[in-house]
Design a protein around this motif. Structure first.
Motif, PDB file in Angstrom:
ATOM      1  N   ILE A 221     -64.243 -52.574 -15.964  1.00 17.95           N
ATOM      2  CA  ILE A 221     -63.497 -53.323 -14.967  1.00 17.95           C
ATOM      3  C   ILE A 221     -62.050 -53.456 -15.429  1.00 17.95           C
ATOM      4  O   ILE A 221     -61.769 -53.626 -16.621  1.00 17.95           O
ATOM      5  CB  ILE A 221     -64.150 -54.703 -14.724  1.00 17.95           C
ATOM      6  CG1 ILE A 221     -63.610 -55.335 -13.439  1.00 17.95           C
ATOM      7  CG2 ILE A 221     -64.007 -55.612 -15.929  1.00 17.95           C
ATOM      8  CD1 ILE A 221     -64.435 -56.507 -12.954  1.00 17.95           C
ATOM      9  N   THR A 222     -61.100 -53.344 -14.506  1.00 17.52           N
ATOM     10  CA  THR A 222     -59.689 -53.344 -14.879  1.00 17.52           C
ATOM     11  C   THR A 222     -59.211 -54.744 -15.234  1.00 17.52           C
ATOM     12  O   THR A 222     -59.746 -55.747 -14.762  1.00 17.52           O
ATOM     13  CB  THR A 222     -58.816 -52.792 -13.743  1.00 17.52           C
ATOM     14  OG1 THR A 222     -58.890 -53.688 -12.618  1.00 17.52           O
ATOM     15  CG2 THR A 222     -59.282 -51.405 -13.320  1.00 17.52           C
ATOM     16  N   SER A 224     -56.430 -56.067 -14.290  1.00 16.62           N
ATOM     17  CA  SER A 224     -55.865 -56.718 -13.103  1.00 16.62           C
ATOM     18  C   SER A 224     -56.968 -57.362 -12.259  1.00 16.62           C
ATOM     19  O   SER A 224     -56.762 -58.427 -11.657  1.00 16.62           O
ATOM     20  CB  SER A 224     -55.082 -55.707 -12.265  1.00 16.62           C
ATOM     21  OG  SER A 224     -55.924 -54.657 -11.821  1.00 16.62           O
ATOM     22  N   THR A 225     -58.141 -56.724 -12.212  1.00 16.57           N
ATOM     23  CA  THR A 225     -59.263 -57.319 -11.480  1.00 16.57           C
ATOM     24  C   THR A 225     -59.734 -58.607 -12.155  1.00 16.57           C
ATOM     25  O   THR A 225     -59.994 -59.610 -11.484  1.00 16.57           O
ATOM     26  CB  THR A 225     -60.429 -56.317 -11.391  1.00 16.57           C
ATOM     27  OG1 THR A 225     -60.020 -55.169 -10.638  1.00 16.57           O
ATOM     28  CG2 THR A 225     -61.632 -56.946 -10.699  1.00 16.57           C
ATOM     29  N   GLY A 228     -57.352 -61.241 -11.340  1.00 13.36           N
ATOM     30  CA  GLY A 228     -57.529 -61.685  -9.962  1.00 13.36           C
ATOM     31  C   GLY A 228     -58.710 -62.633  -9.812  1.00 13.36           C
ATOM     32  O   GLY A 228     -58.636 -63.634  -9.085  1.00 13.36           O
ATOM     33  N   TYR A 253     -70.160 -61.340 -12.337  1.00  7.97           N
ATOM     34  CA  TYR A 253     -68.719 -61.374 -12.602  1.00  7.97           C
ATOM     35  C   TYR A 253     -68.111 -62.692 -12.123  1.00  7.97           C
ATOM     36  O   TYR A 253     -67.267 -63.284 -12.797  1.00  7.97           O
ATOM     37  CB  TYR A 253     -68.021 -60.204 -11.906  1.00  7.97           C
ATOM     38  CG  TYR A 253     -68.177 -58.878 -12.613  1.00  7.97           C
ATOM     39  CD1 TYR A 253     -67.733 -58.692 -13.918  1.00  7.97           C
ATOM     40  CD2 TYR A 253     -68.767 -57.794 -11.975  1.00  7.97           C
ATOM     41  CE1 TYR A 253     -67.874 -57.482 -14.571  1.00  7.97           C
ATOM     42  CE2 TYR A 253     -68.925 -56.570 -12.615  1.00  7.97           C
ATOM     43  CZ  TYR A 253     -68.470 -56.428 -13.911  1.00  7.97           C
ATOM     44  OH  TYR A 253     -68.621 -55.221 -14.556  1.00  7.97           O
ATOM     45  N   ILE A 287     -64.545 -60.441  -1.671  1.00 10.11           N
ATOM     46  CA  ILE A 287     -64.636 -59.634  -2.884  1.00 10.11           C
ATOM     47  C   ILE A 287     -65.524 -58.431  -2.571  1.00 10.11           C
ATOM     48  O   ILE A 287     -66.626 -58.589  -2.051  1.00 10.11           O
ATOM     49  CB  ILE A 287     -65.237 -60.458  -4.035  1.00 10.11           C
ATOM     50  CG1 ILE A 287     -64.404 -61.722  -4.269  1.00 10.11           C
ATOM     51  CG2 ILE A 287     -65.339 -59.629  -5.311  1.00 10.11           C
ATOM     52  CD1 ILE A 287     -65.091 -62.735  -5.165  1.00 10.11           C
ATOM     53  N   SER A 289     -66.512 -53.928  -3.353  1.00  8.95           N
ATOM     54  CA  SER A 289     -66.463 -52.747  -4.210  1.00  8.95           C
ATOM     55  C   SER A 289     -65.864 -51.579  -3.445  1.00  8.95           C
ATOM     56  O   SER A 289     -65.858 -51.549  -2.214  1.00  8.95           O
ATOM     57  CB  SER A 289     -67.876 -52.377  -4.691  1.00  8.95           C
ATOM     58  OG  SER A 289     -68.725 -52.136  -3.581  1.00  8.95           O
ATOM     59  N   LEU A 307     -60.072 -58.780  -2.275  1.00  6.39           N
ATOM     60  CA  LEU A 307     -60.057 -58.603  -3.729  1.00  6.39           C
ATOM     61  C   LEU A 307     -61.080 -57.528  -4.068  1.00  6.39           C
ATOM     62  O   LEU A 307     -62.286 -57.761  -4.027  1.00  6.39           O
ATOM     63  CB  LEU A 307     -60.391 -59.899  -4.468  1.00  6.39           C
ATOM     64  CG  LEU A 307     -60.497 -59.763  -6.001  1.00  6.39           C
ATOM     65  CD1 LEU A 307     -59.187 -59.239  -6.592  1.00  6.39           C
ATOM     66  CD2 LEU A 307     -60.885 -61.079  -6.645  1.00  6.39           C
ATOM     67  N   GLU A 308     -60.578 -56.324  -4.362  1.00  3.88           N
ATOM     68  CA  GLU A 308     -61.471 -55.226  -4.735  1.00  3.88           C
ATOM     69  C   GLU A 308     -61.755 -55.275  -6.231  1.00  3.88           C
ATOM     70  O   GLU A 308     -60.837 -55.418  -7.045  1.00  3.88           O
ATOM     71  CB  GLU A 308     -60.843 -53.883  -4.384  1.00  3.88           C
ATOM     72  CG  GLU A 308     -61.727 -52.693  -4.758  1.00  3.88           C
ATOM     73  CD  GLU A 308     -61.115 -51.345  -4.401  1.00  3.88           C
ATOM     74  OE1 GLU A 308     -61.548 -50.347  -5.007  1.00  3.88           O
ATOM     75  OE2 GLU A 308     -60.211 -51.297  -3.544  1.00  3.88           O
ATOM     76  N   LEU A 309     -63.028 -55.186  -6.591  1.00  3.04           N
ATOM     77  CA  LEU A 309     -63.397 -55.076  -7.995  1.00  3.04           C
ATOM     78  C   LEU A 309     -63.187 -53.616  -8.404  1.00  3.04           C
ATOM     79  O   LEU A 309     -63.945 -52.727  -8.009  1.00  3.04           O
ATOM     80  CB  LEU A 309     -64.841 -55.499  -8.222  1.00  3.04           C
ATOM     81  CG  LEU A 309     -65.178 -56.976  -7.981  1.00  3.04           C
ATOM     82  CD1 LEU A 309     -66.532 -57.319  -8.586  1.00  3.04           C
ATOM     83  CD2 LEU A 309     -64.118 -57.903  -8.525  1.00  3.04           C
ATOM     84  N   GLU A 310     -62.131 -53.383  -9.161  1.00  6.65           N
ATOM     85  CA  GLU A 310     -61.749 -52.025  -9.523  1.00  6.65           C
ATOM     86  C   GLU A 310     -62.192 -51.689 -10.942  1.00  6.65           C
ATOM     87  O   GLU A 310     -62.198 -52.554 -11.826  1.00  6.65           O
ATOM     88  CB  GLU A 310     -60.234 -51.852  -9.401  1.00  6.65           C
ATOM     89  CG  GLU A 310     -59.714 -52.027  -7.980  1.00  6.65           C
ATOM     90  CD  GLU A 310     -58.225 -51.798  -7.892  1.00  6.65           C
ATOM     91  OE1 GLU A 310     -57.490 -52.445  -8.659  1.00  6.65           O
ATOM     92  OE2 GLU A 310     -57.807 -50.973  -7.067  1.00  6.65           O
TER      93      GLU A 310
END
Length: 334
Positions: A221-222, A224-225, A228, A253, A287, A289, A307-310
């Motif tokens: 997981i990034t 930035s995520t 966020g 998460y 949120i 994917s 809010l994308e979980l990247e």
């Protein structure tokens, strides 16, 4: 790597559509692909995990059996269950050398059948070695087309300048024996897939008699995520939109990285766009994917509410691919 009594970040919920053993299976599978459970890690014992989750030991046994059946873990007699090593290929030098000999023998046979002597054939082959430098094809196989295209593009950013071209295909393309993919395997040898799909890819290749080595990669997981998630106020109204297999992992998460009560988060599957549209006015953040981005667009979720979980391919995976591809990259003319 022995985790001892370390608890796994798993969550079981009252999900009528998914038995508890599958909730456990999918979450451990997600931990493997995100390297939160590294290769070689020991899973908790059945007794430990059943106590942690408050579930019947038979449920954990069933989940572990599914993980073994799907090829994600190995059971070692008297020691327990361990995450299999899926990211690195088995030693395949002998196979590749045999395929090389076969390819050259066929080329030589055809060249002589065309009426050329060995000196002429050798001359033309040397010329080809000096001039032929097109990209080397490598196939990326994933769960669906958008997912395959996304990560093939990421890999091409890393390797295209080195003469490697990563081509996207789906697992369905492979299992249904799509002609364009079979033609691609006539040119390509290596296939890349996320580690959780490696056993499935290997089985399909074996069933179809396609000689190939599958390179497993992992994702994380990034940052930035995570930032966020951390910034989400606990008093707001939230929803998660993802495939059913990911619901508990995503709730995990939320529980781990936010102050939100995960039990208040509304859950939607990608096929429930009508329900999501009706709920949207009452939601502050959705949120989701990458795999359900189309559903998010169909529902016209405002950017401010998304809010994308990247996830990114891990650096360990990229270093491993570069090591495997090094001979092919060095053969590309400058």
């Amino acid at each position: 790597m022995d985790l001892g009594y370390m608890e796994l970040p798993l969550l079981v919920t009252e999900n009528e559509g998914m038995p508890i053993y599958l909730q456990i299976f999918h979450q451990i599978r997600h931990l493997i692909i995100s390297q939160r459970l590294p290769e070689g890690s020991q899973l908790p014992s059945v007794r430990q995990l059943s106590k942690q989750l408050g579930v019947n030991a038979g449920t954990v046994v069933q989940a572990y059996r599914e993980l073994r059946t799907q090829g994600f873990v190995d059971a070692q007699q008297g020691r327990g269950n361990y995450v299999k090593r899926l990211s690195a290929p088995a030693e395949d030098f002998a196979l590749r050398q045999a395929l090389l000999d076969d390819a050259l023998a066929k080329a030589l046979e055809r060249s002589r059948a065309l009426g050329f002597d060995l000196a002429t054939i050798r001359q033309h082959f040397n010329m080809l070695l000096a001039t032929q430098g097109g990209p080397v094809p490598v196939l990326f196989l994933s769960i669906n087309r958008p997912h395959a295209e996304k990560y093939a593009a990421v890999l091409n950013k890393h390797f295209a300048a080195s003469g490697i071209e990563v081509l996207p295909y789906t697992l369905d393309d492979l299992e249904r024996r799509k002609p364009d993919l079979l033609r691609a395997f006539e040119r390509a040898y290596y296939a890349i897939s996320f580690v959780t799909f490696v056993p499935r890819v290997q089985k399909a290749l074996l069933d179809q008699g396609i000689p190939s080595t599958v390179l497993g990669i992992t994702a994380e997981i990034t940052q930035s995520t995570l930032e966020g998630l951390h910034d989400l106020p606990p008093h707001k109204r939230y929803a998660i939109v993802t495939e059913e297999r990911n619901i508990n992992s995503f709730l995990g998460y939320v529980r781990q990285y936010t102050a939100i009560d995960y039990k208040t988060v509304r859950l939607f599957l990608p096929g429930q766009t009508d329900l999501l549209k009706r709920a949207l006015p009452d939601l502050d953040t959705v949120i989701y994917s990458f795999g359900v981005r189309e559903a998010i667009e169909q529902c016209r979720v405002p950017k401010a509410k998304q809010l994308e979980l990247e996830f990114n391919i891990t650096m360990d995976s990229l270093r491993h691919l570069r090591k495997v591809f090094a001979p092919m990259m060095s053969s590309v003319p400058v």
